[in-house]
Write an enzyme that holds these catalytic residues in place. Structure first.
Site, PDB file in Angstrom:
ATOM      1  N   GLU A 277      -5.072  -8.643   0.757  1.00  0.00           N
ATOM      2  CA  GLU A 277      -5.721  -8.303   2.034  1.00  0.00           C
ATOM      3  C   GLU A 277      -7.194  -8.037   1.763  1.00  0.00           C
ATOM      4  OE1 GLU A 277      -4.157  -5.035   4.362  1.00  0.00           O
ATOM      5  OE2 GLU A 277      -2.091  -5.663   3.975  1.00  0.00           O
TER       6      GLU A 277
ATOM      7  N   GLU B 193       0.815  -1.212   0.000  1.00  0.00           N
ATOM      8  CA  GLU B 193       0.000   0.000   0.000  1.00  0.00           C
ATOM      9  C   GLU B 193       0.852   1.267   0.000  1.00  0.00           C
ATOM     10  OE1 GLU B 193      -2.846  -0.221   3.173  1.00  0.00           O
ATOM     11  OE2 GLU B 193      -3.663  -2.111   2.495  1.00  0.00           O
TER      12      GLU B 193
HETATM   13  O1  IFM Z   1      -3.907  -3.064   9.150  1.00  0.00           O
HETATM   14  C1  IFM Z   1      -3.882  -2.559   7.859  1.00  0.00           C
HETATM   15  C2  IFM Z   1      -2.719  -3.120   7.083  1.00  0.00           C
HETATM   16  O2  IFM Z   1      -1.508  -2.875   7.700  1.00  0.00           O
HETATM   17  C3  IFM Z   1      -2.668  -2.528   5.709  1.00  0.00           C
HETATM   18  N1  IFM Z   1      -3.935  -2.647   5.038  1.00  0.00           N
HETATM   19  C4  IFM Z   1      -5.101  -2.201   5.767  1.00  0.00           C
HETATM   20  C5  IFM Z   1      -5.152  -2.860   7.124  1.00  0.00           C
HETATM   21  C6  IFM Z   1      -6.401  -2.398   7.890  1.00  0.00           C
HETATM   22  O3  IFM Z   1      -6.378  -1.028   8.079  1.00  0.00           O
END
Ligand code: IFM
Length: 465
Positions: A358, A162
């Protein structure tokens, strides 16, 4: 370039700073420093212990094996393996990941390694961090060093997690470490994150042509919740900075023109001839992190230019998510998940197959287990099932998506919200470190088993299962 298997990968994901603990075993990072800033982390917690995963990784791997996942996405803490971000590698630090990788492989779980999930060694921040070009060479050295140590067993590599968050929450909005609010620096960070990605992929591929390389982006759809001209006008700018800057640059199309309208003045002097070609070094896969769509509405007044998280948002705000929002106050928008997947297939197929690296949700779980010892988390179960359906829809339509990693295996340190937000399929009692599986863990396990691509799990029971 390698060809990734067409069989679907089911996995779980975590990140180093959020679960590892063992602060004494690594160098200082920007997040350690940020946690000490009064008020920066809502509940005043830090990354010193979190889930104590460095000492409990065997138990955590066992929980994953019982879950039935075939892959585990984790990140390496740069400052654990190279305490100041440059120079000698720590044998002790690398030793941890060495043992973790062996444990995973022994359990039949494939390691998916992310090199950078936001925990920059503080010495590199003192030289400007991601806003400075000086960070790029150290990142490539770090990538090669980790690969030298683990590359005989790790074949799935992501450079950044990200990078929008690293750049715009870290240097634009000041909500994340290093807590800077400066759009010029955030723009430069965007460029250097991308450049370091491309250079690291090229260098690592030279070291191991049989591994797969990619990057993980958090992408979403932006929707207007009113019909105001200012809201409609803000949508392309949001999409440009949040989504297309990354996708277009990686796909070799350069930065999109509407993003440059906002960012070009800040990039002045930061881009060098040849950078865009290096950024567009071919990847083997694209990692997608999807949580929810962004919904905008007209704001009452105008925020001064430079005071928003990203430019172009001066006259809009995030709309109230309404009933059913998660504990993060994020709306639940599974249909948007399918839309993002469709878009990647339609517009960015050259970035390779997509892996959902994710997806998950935080809820205020009731900590008392039910009679069978499981934490009941009906909202997380519903979110998971809705998003798995949305994923299946995309697959049915022919989107080349080859994996799904649930965020997160464990409750963990949720950055500026500290330990207060729980995303885990497994509850962690941060006092005792006891792990207790939630109903969502069972729901995901059943889904994996029913999909027919589950790894054969050993009979030993997981914590509280
Ligand atoms: O916890 C985070 C992660 O580190 C990166 N993506 C989003 C998740 C939730 O906010």
């Amino acid at each position: 370039m390698v060809t990734l298997p067409t069989t679907f990968t089911w996995g779980a994901a975590t990140a180093a700073f959020q679960i590892e603990g063992d602060r004494a075993g690594r160098g200082e990072t920007t997040w350690d420093a940020f946690c000490r800033v009064p008020g920066a982390v809502q509940d005043g917690t830090d990354g010193d212990v979190t889930c104590d995963h460095v000492n409990r990784y065997r138990e955590d791997v066992r929980i994953m094996r019982d879950l039935g996942v075939g892959a585990y996405r984790f990140s390496v803490a740069w400052a654990r393996v190279q305490p100041t971000g440059r120079g000698d590698f720590s044998a002790e630090g690398l030793g941890f990941y060495d043992r973790l990788v062996d444990e995973l492989l022994g359990a039949g779980i494939e390691p998916w390694l992310t090199l950078y999930h936001w925990d920059l060694p503080v010495e590199l921040q003192l030289q400007g961090g991601w806003a400075s070009r000086r960070v790029v060479d150290p990142f490539v050295e770090y990538a090669l060093g980790v690969q030298e140590a683990l590359g005989d067993r790790v074949k799935r590599w992501a450079t950044h997690n990200e990078p929008w968050c690293a750049a715009w929450l870290g240097y634009g909005g000041g909500i994340h470490a290093p807590g800077i609010r400066d759009h010029a620096l955030a723009t430069r960070a965007t460029h250097h994150l991308l450049l370091s990605h491309g250079r690291a992929v090229a260098a690592m591929r030279e070291q191991d042509a049989d591994a797969a390389y990619g990057i993980v982006l958090n992408l979403d759809n932006v929707r207007a919740t009113d019909d105001e001209a200012v809201t409609r006008a803000a949508l392309p700018a949001y999409d440009a900075v949040r989504n297309r800057v990354w996708l277009d640059a990686l796909a070799g199309r350069g930065y999109p023109a509407d993003a440059l309208d906002l960012l070009a003045p800040h990039l002045d002097g930061a881009t060098v001839v040849g950078d865009m070609e290096q950024i567009a070094t071919p990847v083997d896969f694209l990692g997608l992190n999807y949580y929810n769509d962004e919904r905008l509405e007209a704001a009452d007044g105008q925020v001064p230019v430079g005071d928003t998280v990203q430019p172009g948002m001066e006259r809009v705000r995030t709309a109230d998510p309404g009933a059913g929002a998660t504990a993060m106050d994020w709306p639940v928008t599974p249909e948007g998940f399918t839309d993002v997947l469709r878009r990647l297939q339609a517009e960015y197929a050259e970035l390779g197959p997509v892996y959902v690296t994710e997806n998950g949700s935080a809820w205020d779980d009731d900590p008392t287990p039910s009679a069978d010892g499981v934490i009941e988390d009906p909202d997380r179960v519903a979110y998971l099932q809705d998003h798995l359906r949305a994923l299946e829809q995309a697959r049915a339509e022919g989107v080349d998506v080859r994996g799904y990693f649930a965020w997160s295996l464990l409750d963990n340190f949720e950055w500026a919200l500290g330990l207060s937000k729980r995303f885990g399929l497994v509850r962690v009692d941060f006092e005792t470190q006891e792990r207790t599986v939630k109903r969502s863990w069972h729901a995901y396990r059943e889904h994996i088993a029913a999909s027919g691509t589950a790894r054969a799990a050993e009979p030993e029971a997981a914590a509280g299962a």
